[in-house]
Design an enzyme around this catalytic site. Structure first.
Site, PDB file in Angstrom:
ATOM      1  N   GLU A   1      61.936  -3.773  28.262  1.00  0.00           N
ATOM      2  CA  GLU A   1      61.091  -2.583  28.423  1.00  0.00           C
ATOM      3  C   GLU A   1      60.415  -2.623  29.784  1.00  0.00           C
ATOM      4  O   GLU A   1      59.860  -3.652  30.178  1.00  0.00           O
ATOM      5  CB  GLU A   1      59.998  -2.502  27.342  1.00  0.00           C
ATOM      6  CG  GLU A   1      60.490  -2.249  25.937  1.00  0.00           C
ATOM      7  CD  GLU A   1      59.349  -2.172  24.927  1.00  0.00           C
ATOM      8  OE1 GLU A   1      58.181  -2.021  25.353  1.00  0.00           O
ATOM      9  OE2 GLU A   1      59.622  -2.288  23.722  1.00  0.00           O
TER      10      GLU A   1
ATOM     11  N   GLU B   1      57.156  10.522  23.307  1.00  0.00           N
ATOM     12  CA  GLU B   1      56.919  10.421  21.860  1.00  0.00           C
ATOM     13  C   GLU B   1      55.520  10.956  21.541  1.00  0.00           C
ATOM     14  O   GLU B   1      54.529  10.232  21.623  1.00  0.00           O
ATOM     15  CB  GLU B   1      57.071   8.972  21.404  1.00  0.00           C
ATOM     16  CG  GLU B   1      58.489   8.433  21.549  1.00  0.00           C
ATOM     17  CD  GLU B   1      58.641   7.046  20.950  1.00  0.00           C
ATOM     18  OE1 GLU B   1      58.990   6.946  19.770  1.00  0.00           O
ATOM     19  OE2 GLU B   1      58.399   6.069  21.680  1.00  0.00           O
TER      20      GLU B   1
ATOM     21  N   GLU C   1      50.241   6.874  26.059  1.00  0.00           N
ATOM     22  CA  GLU C   1      51.186   6.349  25.079  1.00  0.00           C
ATOM     23  C   GLU C   1      52.243   7.382  24.685  1.00  0.00           C
ATOM     24  O   GLU C   1      53.333   7.024  24.255  1.00  0.00           O
ATOM     25  CB  GLU C   1      50.451   5.876  23.820  1.00  0.00           C
ATOM     26  CG  GLU C   1      49.807   4.512  23.957  1.00  0.00           C
ATOM     27  CD  GLU C   1      50.826   3.423  24.216  1.00  0.00           C
ATOM     28  OE1 GLU C   1      51.826   3.333  23.475  1.00  0.00           O
ATOM     29  OE2 GLU C   1      50.636   2.660  25.177  1.00  0.00           O
TER      30      GLU C   1
END
Length: 531
Positions: free
Chosen positions: A269, A323, A332
C-alpha cells in the site's frame, strides 16, 4: 549500536544478498481494490476499468467470489486476502485454513491468476490479540497450498506497517520494535524458507503529517531535489531524495538487524489522499497526482532505492476507488484514483512511463449516439442502458439537471457515454446495436439545436455534470444565421441551408464570439447538431 564500519559492512551484505533474490524480476505497479463504496461497481465493471487502464496486478481485501469470477481468463495477477476478522479462526485451525484455500483459491485457480495471499493486514498494530496466531495462520495457509501443489505459484505473507520500524532514519540504523520480535523472527523465518517477500505498507503522507515540519513536502512527494536538499545517511553517506526509498531501505536494514538479508520487499500500500478536512491542508488533488505519478514512474523506471539501485520494489497503489463509506477524517474517503462511475479523480502525469494507468492520454474517447440513427433503436438502447446496463439515469428525469435537451439523441448520448466510462471504455461497450459510436469529441462541447415551431434553443450539455440551458432570442439566431450561413430570416419561415439539411456542423465561435461575446459560455470549438 553498530559502528560506521559495521554499518558499511552490513550495507554491502544486504545489497549483495537482496540483489541475488530480485535482480531478475520486473517491477510492477498494482492497485488495491477496496469495496467500502455506497455505489460499488459490479465486478464486471471493475474488471473492465482494470483492463482499460492496463492494470495487470491488483490486491483484494478479501476473496470475493464475484470478483474472482469476473477476473477469470483476464491474465490479471491477483493477490487475495484473509480479512483480519477471519485470522483467529484460521490461525487456530489447520482445517479451517485448508477450507479457506479450497473455496477461495483452488476453486478459481488457474482461470483466475492468483499469485499471492495476504494473511491479514497490519495485524500487529490493528489486531494485536491475533498476533500470537499470525505465524500459524501463514503456515496453515501455506500448507494448504502445498497440498494442492500451488505453493510455488502462490506466495503467502502479511502486510506490516512502517510504524513498527523504529529509528527509521538514517535507514542504516533502523530496527523493528523489539516487543514484536517473538512474532517477527519466526515470521521472517517463514518468509525466507518459502521464498516469499516482506509486505510493507508505506505512507509518506502520514510520515510528513506527523513530522511537525521536519519532513519537507517535496521530500514526501518524490519530487526531484538538488543534492543539498537530500537527506544523508551519516553511517553510509548515501543520499535519500524521498521518504519512500528511505522507508524501504529502513525495512531492509531492520531485517538485517535480525540476520535476515535475502528477503525482498514488496510495497502493498502506498498513496496520497486528494481531499482532507481543514486539519489536512496537504491532502489535495495536486499533491495526490504528484505523489502517485512520481511513484509510478519511480517503480517503472527500475530506479530501485539508493542502497539497492536497480532492484525492483513493486508497489500497489492505495487505491482504485474513493471509498465514501470509510470511517474517520475526510482524507480516509479520498485515496482513490477513480470515482465509482469510473471517472478519474485526477489525470495522472504519466507520459513516457508506460501504459499502466495512463489516463493522461490526449486522445480521450467518448461514446455518443450516431448521427442519423433510427430514433426507435436509440430509445431501445437508451432503455437498456438505464435498465440492465445499470446506468444511473435519474438526472434525465424532467426537472433534473440533465433533462434538457429533451430529445432521444441527447439522452442516449448521456446514457451511452456513462455506460462506456463505467465499463472502463472497454472494446465493444460503445455499440448499442449499431446506434452508438466512439468519438474524440467531448459531448460536453456539443450544442443541440431544435428547430421546432420556429423557436430556437441552445443547450450547453455537460455529461453527468452541469447542463446549462439558455433560451436564445430569435434576433440572436437571426444574426448568426445571416453571418454564418447567409440565411435571411422572416418570421414563420426558414430559407437556405438550414431547411435543406437535417444535420450539419459549423464552427461558429471563431467568427461570432469576437463580434458579440459568448452568451452561452461556449468553448473555443463548438459542434452544432440540428434535429
Amino acid at each position: 549500536m553498530f559502528s560506521k564500519v559495521e554499518h558499511m559492512a552490513v550495507f554491502i551484505f544486504v545489497v549483495l544478498a537482496v540483489s541475488a533474490v530480485v535482480a531478475d524480476e520486473e517491477p510492477f505497479i498494482g492497485v488495491n481494490v477496496g469495496t467500502e463504496l455506497s455505489d460499488m461497481p459490479h465486478p464486471t465493471q471493475v474488471v473492465a476499468l482494470l483492463k482499460a487502464q492496463q492494470i495487470r496486478h491488483i490486491r483484494l481485501y478479501d476473496a470475493d467470489r464475484g470478483m474472482l469470477v469476473a477476473l477469470a481468463n483476464t491474465g490479471i495477477q491477483v493477490m487475495v486476502s484473509v480479512p483480519n476478522e477471519q485470522l483467529l479462526g484460521i490461525g487456530q485451525s489447520n482445517s479451517t485454513a485448508a477450507n479457506w484455500v479450497s473455496h477461495n483459491v483452488v476453486a478459481h485457480y488457474p482461470a483466475t491468476n492468483i499469485t499471492a495471499i495476504s494473511v491479514g493486514s497490519e495485524v500487529l498494530t490493528t489486531l494485536p490479540n491475533a498476533a500470537p496466531v499470525l505465524v500459524n495462520a501463514l503456515k496453515f495457509i501455506h500448507s494448504a497450498l502445498v497440498a494442492s501443489n500451488l505453493d510455488r505459484q502462490i506466495k503467502v505473507s502479511t502486510p506490516l506497517p512502517t510504524s513498527i520500524i523504529l529509528d527509521s532514519f538514517p535507514p542504516s540504523q533502523a530496527f523493528f520494535n523489539r516487543s514484536w520480535n517473538p512474532v517477527l523472527v519466526p515470521m521472517l523465518n517463514f518468509l525466507q524458507s518459502t521464498g516469499s517477500y516482506l509486505m510493507l505498507n508505506v505512507y509518506p503522507y502520514y510520515d510528513y503529517m506527523q513530522s511537525n515540519g521536519v519532513i519537507p513536502l517535496d521530500y514526501a512527494l518524490l519530487k526531484p531535489l538538488p543534492p543539498n536538499k537530500e537527506a544523508v545517511d551519516a553511517n553510509t553517506l548515501v543520499h535519500y531524495s524521498n521518504v519512500f526509498d528511505a522507508m524501504v531501505d529502513a525495512a531492509y536494514f531492520a531485517m538485517a538487524f535480525l540476520n535476515f538479508t535475502n528477503i525482498p520487499v514488496i510495497v502493498t500500500e502506498s498513496g496520497w489522499p486528494s481531499k482532507g478536512d481543514p486539519k489536512e491542508p496537504d491532502a489535495t488533488l495536486d499533491n495526490a497526482n504528484t505523489y502517485n505519478s512520481n511513484l509510478i514512474r519511480h517503480v517503472q523506471n527500475k530506479t530501485g532505492t539508493p542502497k539497492h539501485p536497480g532492484i525492483t520494489v513493486s508497489t500497489y497503489i492505495y487505491e482504485l476507488y474513493n471509498e465514501d463509506m470509510k470511517p474517520g477524517p475526510v482524507s480516509e474517503k479520498n485515496w482513490g484514483l477513480f470515482n465509482a462511475n469510473g471517472e478519474p479523480v485526477y489525470i495522472l502525469h504519466l507520459t513516457g512511463s508506460g501504459l499502466v494507468l495512463a489516463n493522461d492520454t490526449t486522445n480521450q474517447t467518448f461514446c455518443a449516439a450516431k448521427e442519423g440513427a433510427d430514433p426507435k433503436m436509440l430509445q431501445a438502447a437508451l432503455d437498456w442502458a438505464c435498465g440492465p446496463g445499470k446506468v444511473d439515469c435519474s438526472a434525465l428525469v424532467q426537472g433534473e439537471p440533465c433533462y434538457e435537451p429533451d430529445n432521444v439523441i441527447a439522452h442516449a448520448t448521456y446514457a451511452f457515454d456513462t455506460y462506456y466510462h463505467q465499463m472502463g471504455k472497454a472494446s465493444g461497450t460503445c455499440d448499442f446495436n449499431g446506434v452508438a459510436t466512439v468519438t474524440t469529441t467531448n459531448p460536453s462541447n456539443i450544442r443541440y439545436f431544435s428547430l421546432l415551431h420556429h423557436q430556437i434553443s441552445i443547450y450547453d450539455y455537460v455529461i453527468c455534470l452541469k447542463p446549462i440551458c439558455l433560451k436564445c432570442h430569435r434576433s440572436w439566431f437571426m444574426y448568426i444565421s445571416r453571418k454564418c450561413w447567409q440565411v435571411e430570416w422572416y418570421p414563420g419561415e426558414y430559407y437556405g441551408p438550414i431547411y435543406e439539411f437535417n444535420k450539419f456542423r459549423c464552427c461558429f465561435p471563431e467568427i461570432f464570439w469576437q463580434w458579440f461575446g459568448d452568451p452561452c459560455n461556449a468553448s473555443q470549438s463548438t459542434n452544432i447538431v440540428v434535429d
